[in-house]
Each structure stands twice: as C-alpha cells, then as structure tokens.
Design an enzyme around this catalytic site. Structure first.
Site, PDB file in Angstrom:
ATOM      1  N   TRP A  32      51.161  92.023   7.309  1.00 37.89           N
ATOM      2  CA  TRP A  32      50.370  92.020   6.072  1.00 37.89           C
ATOM      3  C   TRP A  32      50.257  90.623   5.459  1.00 37.89           C
ATOM      4  O   TRP A  32      49.535  90.437   4.484  1.00 37.89           O
ATOM      5  CB  TRP A  32      50.985  92.984   5.061  1.00 37.89           C
ATOM      6  CG  TRP A  32      50.661  94.427   5.333  1.00 37.89           C
ATOM      7  CD1 TRP A  32      49.863  94.912   6.328  1.00 37.89           C
ATOM      8  CD2 TRP A  32      51.113  95.565   4.583  1.00 37.89           C
ATOM      9  NE1 TRP A  32      49.796  96.281   6.244  1.00 37.89           N
ATOM     10  CE2 TRP A  32      50.548  96.710   5.191  1.00 37.89           C
ATOM     11  CE3 TRP A  32      51.937  95.738   3.476  1.00 37.89           C
ATOM     12  CZ2 TRP A  32      50.790  97.997   4.714  1.00 37.89           C
ATOM     13  CZ3 TRP A  32      52.183  97.011   2.998  1.00 37.89           C
ATOM     14  CH2 TRP A  32      51.614  98.135   3.609  1.00 37.89           C
ATOM     15  N   GLU A  58      51.134  80.359  11.375  1.00 42.99           N
ATOM     16  CA  GLU A  58      51.009  79.922   9.977  1.00 42.99           C
ATOM     17  C   GLU A  58      52.315  79.301   9.490  1.00 42.99           C
ATOM     18  O   GLU A  58      52.304  78.381   8.675  1.00 42.99           O
ATOM     19  CB  GLU A  58      50.581  81.112   9.094  1.00 42.99           C
ATOM     20  CG  GLU A  58      49.113  81.457   9.331  1.00 42.99           C
ATOM     21  CD  GLU A  58      48.742  82.917   9.114  1.00 42.99           C
ATOM     22  OE1 GLU A  58      49.530  83.670   8.526  1.00 42.99           O
ATOM     23  OE2 GLU A  58      47.644  83.299   9.565  1.00 42.99           O
ATOM     24  N   SER A 108      42.491  88.550  15.334  1.00 43.07           N
ATOM     25  CA  SER A 108      41.249  89.299  15.068  1.00 43.07           C
ATOM     26  C   SER A 108      41.156  90.604  15.842  1.00 43.07           C
ATOM     27  O   SER A 108      40.078  90.984  16.320  1.00 43.07           O
ATOM     28  CB  SER A 108      40.025  88.420  15.328  1.00 43.07           C
ATOM     29  OG  SER A 108      40.022  87.312  14.446  1.00 43.07           O
ATOM     30  N   GLY A 143      46.622  91.422  11.731  1.00 37.92           N
ATOM     31  CA  GLY A 143      46.632  90.903  10.367  1.00 37.92           C
ATOM     32  C   GLY A 143      45.599  91.628   9.520  1.00 37.92           C
ATOM     33  O   GLY A 143      45.836  92.736   9.028  1.00 37.92           O
ATOM     34  N   GLY A 144      44.444  91.022   9.365  1.00 34.46           N
ATOM     35  CA  GLY A 144      43.400  91.539   8.470  1.00 34.46           C
ATOM     36  C   GLY A 144      43.121  93.038   8.609  1.00 34.46           C
ATOM     37  O   GLY A 144      43.064  93.756   7.606  1.00 34.46           O
TER      38      GLY A 144
HETATM   39  P1  PGA Z   1      44.402  88.550  12.198  1.00 31.93           P
HETATM   40  O1  PGA Z   1      45.900  87.991  12.144  1.00 31.93           O
HETATM   41  O2  PGA Z   1      44.464  89.909  12.835  1.00 31.93           O
HETATM   42  O3  PGA Z   1      43.947  88.597  10.763  1.00 31.93           O
HETATM   43  O4  PGA Z   1      43.616  87.595  13.027  1.00 31.93           O
HETATM   44  C1  PGA Z   1      46.807  88.229  13.178  1.00 31.93           C
HETATM   45  C2  PGA Z   1      48.109  87.511  12.913  1.00 31.93           C
HETATM   46  O5  PGA Z   1      48.079  86.382  12.415  1.00 31.93           O
HETATM   47  O6  PGA Z   1      49.199  88.048  13.194  1.00 31.93           O
END
Ligand code: PGA
Length: 249
Positions: free
Chosen positions: A10, A97, A209, A230-231
């Site tokens: 998240w 990140e 993604s 993620g998203g």
């Molecule tokens: P995303 O992020 O699905 O928004 O690309 C994945 C992640 O960074 O774990």
C-alpha cells in the site's frame, strides 16, 4: 509445486478508517481462496488495526520496511521484533523507492534481511533495473549484483524474490510476459547456482503496474509465481480480481 504469492504494497496510503473499510470489504471476498498466499502490507500506522481484523482469516500481514538493529536509540525506526510482535508474517526489504529516496544500499538491505529472518519474518526481497540500465543492456548485471550482495551469507528459506523493473513501477508500463519470464528464469538459474534445488521451491514474484488486465498473462509464465501490487491493490475490486487470477498454468 510453488503456491502463488500475491502481496499488496500500500506504500504511504490509507488512514486507519480507510484500512478498516478496505479489509471489511476484502476479507469476505477472498475467504474461499485457499490456493494463493495473500499478503497485505499497510503503512506502519495501520498494522495494529489490520492485525486485529486479519486474525483468523486466510490473509497474512506484512510490513513495508524494517530496521536491522534489535533495539536502541534509533529514532523513528522499527525493529524486526516489533513487527513480529504486532502480527506481521512478512516484511518487504529493498524496494526501489527505499533504495532511491532513502539511500538504501545492497549492504544495508543485506543487514535488514538478516535481522528480519533472525526474528522469524518472511522476507519479500525486491530487485530490479532502471530504464537506463535496461537500455544499456545492464539488466542482468544489476540483478546479479543485487542478488549476490543482498543475499550474501543468507539462506533463501522463507524468502520471496520480487522482480520489480523500476521503469514499470507506478508508470502503467508493465513488463511483457516474455520480458518478465526471461528475467524470472535468469533469477531462478542464479538461485539454482547458489542454493541448488531450493531454487525450485522459491517464489519469484513480479511487480510493476500489475493490474486485473495483465495478471492472467503474467501468471501464465512458467517462472512467475505471484505479484507485488502497488496502485491496483488500493481498491478492493481490483485487488480481489488480481488475487483471483485465472490459472492458465
Ligand atoms: P505499482 O507498484 O503496482 O503501483 O507499479 C508496485 C510496487 O512498487 O511494489
């Protein structure tokens, strides 16, 4: 042979109320899913309420980061023991990140994995190349360095490798199934070299993604064992569809 592993990252999203309301809706929708390991990694502030809600369910709790010391004067940090104590079964380590914005090096990541494993946590270890590295043809060199240095002196039991090409994270640009398969096969080969047969039972998951639209074709790849999302994990409907991917294997 390898149980699919689908994890929600998240990131820095969701307040307490948003966490509670997501889980209230999500838990019943996936309660019958027994053939996939489902993990939710909310922000630290939501771990306690999430742990309470997830008790007795088929969903595991994960954290997004951890520090490598056990206790002491490290303002703002969270120890592996604190995570297992609150109910976490997994922790994400080495996310791009963290590497990019918080200067985490392979050495720091190595220490974090060791500390997390020592406390009994499963580790989701992230690796991946940038767009520039891919274009220069350095993808495999980067991945090999991250594996060798990140996993130096570490066994791969209870360790999930997440291949997350940095150019695909949050950009809407997913790796194609062929690109993902090529890299996952490379990673499995390296694990085979370093750890022998354990490579066949280790989960290698894809992140970057992932959406309800591409999960089925990614999961159809021989060496893609799951996803770090993620998203698309922030909405109940899309994450449920990802967890319930169609098994074409
Ligand atoms: P995303 O992020 O699905 O928004 O690309 C994945 C992640 O960074 O774990």
């Amino acid at each position: 042979m390898r149980k699919p592993f689908i994890a929600a990252n998240w990131k820095m999203n969701k307040t307490l109320n948003e966490t509670k309301s997501f889980l209230k809706d999500f838990i019943p929708l996936v309660k019958d899913v027994s053939d996939v390991d489902i993990i939710i990694a909310p922000p630290f502030t939501s771990l306690y309420v999430a742990a309470e809600q997830l008790k007795g369910t088929n969903i595991f709790l994960g954290a997004q980061n951890v520090f490598y010391e056990e206790v002491g004067a490290y303002t703002g940090e969270i120890s592996p023991l604190m995570l297992s104590d609150i109910g976490c079964k997994y922790v994400i380590v080495g996310h791009s990140e963290r590497r990019q914005y918080f200067n985490e090096t392979d050495l720091i990541i190595n220490k974090k994995i060791k500390a997390a494993k020592k406390a009994g946590l499963g580790v989701i270890f992230c690796i991946g190349e940038s767009l520039e590295e891919r274009e220069k043809g350095e993808t495999f060199d980067v991945l090999l360095r991250e594996i060798e240095e990140g996993l130096d002196d570490i066994d791969i039991d209870e360790l999930i490798i997440a291949y997350e090409p940095i150019w695909a994270i949050g950009t809407g640009k997913t790796a194609t199934p062929d690109q993902a398969q090529e890299v996952h096969e490379f990673i499995r080969d390296k694990l085979q070299f370093f750890y022998g047969n354990k490579a066949n039972t280790s989960c290698i998951i894809y992140g970057g993604s992932v959406t309800p639209n591409n999960i089925d074709s990614l999961m159809a790849c021989k060496d893609v064992d799951g996803a770090l999302v993620g998203g698309a994990s922030l909405k109940v409907e899309s994450f449920t569809r990802i967890v319930k991917f169609r098994k074409e294997k």
